[in-house]
Design an enzyme around this catalytic site. Structure first.
Site, PDB file in Angstrom:
ATOM      1  N   LYS A  84       0.840  -1.204   0.000  1.00  0.00           N
ATOM      2  CA  LYS A  84       0.000   0.000   0.000  1.00  0.00           C
ATOM      3  C   LYS A  84       0.868   1.243   0.000  1.00  0.00           C
ATOM      4  O   LYS A  84       1.868   1.321   0.716  1.00  0.00           O
ATOM      5  CB  LYS A  84      -0.911  -0.018   1.235  1.00  0.00           C
ATOM      6  N   SER A 159      -9.048   3.079   3.308  1.00  0.00           N
ATOM      7  CA  SER A 159      -8.100   3.665   2.372  1.00  0.00           C
ATOM      8  C   SER A 159      -7.255   2.649   1.623  1.00  0.00           C
ATOM      9  O   SER A 159      -6.487   3.002   0.743  1.00  0.00           O
ATOM     10  CB  SER A 159      -7.168   4.616   3.128  1.00  0.00           C
ATOM     11  N   SER A 183      -9.656   0.836   7.421  1.00  0.00           N
ATOM     12  CA  SER A 183      -9.046   0.956   6.098  1.00  0.00           C
ATOM     13  C   SER A 183      -8.616  -0.361   5.475  1.00  0.00           C
ATOM     14  O   SER A 183      -8.291  -0.406   4.292  1.00  0.00           O
ATOM     15  CB  SER A 183      -7.839   1.904   6.150  1.00  0.00           C
TER      16      SER A 183
END
Length: 313
Positions: A84, A159, A183
């Site tokens: 990520k 996210s 997230s």
């Protein structure tokens, strides 16, 4: 196996295929790079594709695979996966969802990502995130929007939306994510995946110290519970200087899946005060609750009152 079957097989199965000689690290990496080239423009799952780096690593791993004793290889030798883009990887861009940082290249790699590489994973690139990981969707201004592979009109969540989209679309077998207020768990729910937020102190944040008093932590996204547990095993561990940590479990998280659970007390809620819940989601919770009850667990009903937490969160 055809390339699509390979792409959607689990990371644990891929590691076994490599050890048995049925596929090489280079062949497996190329399967994913081809799928990324074919699908990523529509999905926005990857913000950075590290194709040259991944091919170079895969060639080195394939050469090692041909020459060495495969029984001594790390557990996920040759298996590709992404990171990520909130987490830096030395030599790769790290935008953290901000277009202004498009040209920023990271100078270090955190301990838990070093552990991922040490386990043999080959890093395919960086997945999209919302600005500084702050939104439950992945639509950073000035950067590509991540979309849900099941329906491109919908969000994969945030996210860790890019990570979830990549795994759900077969652009990675599993993925690194991070979670403060949902997230990892939100994108897992949006994309039909397994997402797990570990407890504070389970995964080191070194050398950065801590994030939001430990509220934010790295965590795995995968298509199977086994893969998620195995990746959690890889990422877990204390580094000297960590502000807090948990003792290592007596047996690995992956091994714990083979142990029968005692009956648990599980709270079940199909409604949250002042929050609209889609009937399909309610039905999914009820189906899961019925299955848990059949497994011998004890169910309770009700949802705590979260209203006092909304404003401070």
């Amino acid at each position: 196996m055809n390339p699509t079957d390979v792409a959607f097989s689990s990371a644990l199965d891929q590691a076994r295929l490599i050890r048995s000689g049925e596929i090489s690290p280079l062949e497996l990496t190329q399967v994913y790079l081809d799928r990324i080239a074919q699908h990523n423009d529509r999905l926005g799952a990857y913000i950075t594709v590290a194709a040259e780096r991944a091919i170079s690593t895969a060639k080195e791993q394939t050469e090692q695979w041909h020459q060495g004793d495969r029984s001594t290889l790390p557990p996920f030798f040759g298996v590709p996966m992404p990171i990520k883009d909130l987490a830096p990887v030395a030599g790769l861009p790290c935008m953290r969802g901000l277009a202004a940082l498009r040209d920023r290249v990271a100078e270090y790699t955190p301990a838990h990502i070093q552990a991922i590489e040490g386990a043999g994973f080959n890093l395919l690139g960086k997945t999209s995130t919302s600005e500084l990981g702050s939104m439950p969707f992945t639509e950073p201004m000035g950067l590509p929007t991540a979309r849900n592979p099941w329906n491109l009109d919908y969000t994969p969540g945030g996210s860790s939306g890019g990570a979830a989209a990549a795994v759900a679309a077969g652009l990675a077998p599993l993925a690194h994510g991070s979670d403060g207020g949902g997230s990892v768990r939100g994108p897992a729910g949006c994309c039909g995946l397994v997402g797990f937020k570990p407890s504070r102190g389970r995964i080191s944040q070194a050398p950065e110290g801590e994030h939001l008093m430990g509220l934010a932590t790295p965590g795995p996204l995968a298509r199977t519970v086994q893969d998620a547990a195995a990746l959690l095993d890889v990422m877990s561990g204390y580094v000297v200087g960590d502000p807090y940590w948990l003792p290592n479990p007596e047996i690995s998280f992956l091994e714990q899946l083979d142990h029968e659970l005692p009956p648990l007390n599980i709270a079940v809620a199909t409604e949250i005060p002042n929050w609209p819940i889609h009937p399909d989601c309610q039905a999914g919770v009820q189906h899961t609750a019925k299955h848990l009850e059949q497994l011998g667990h004890h169910l309770g009903v009700g949802c705590p009152d979260f209203s006092g937490l909304e404003a401070p969160f």
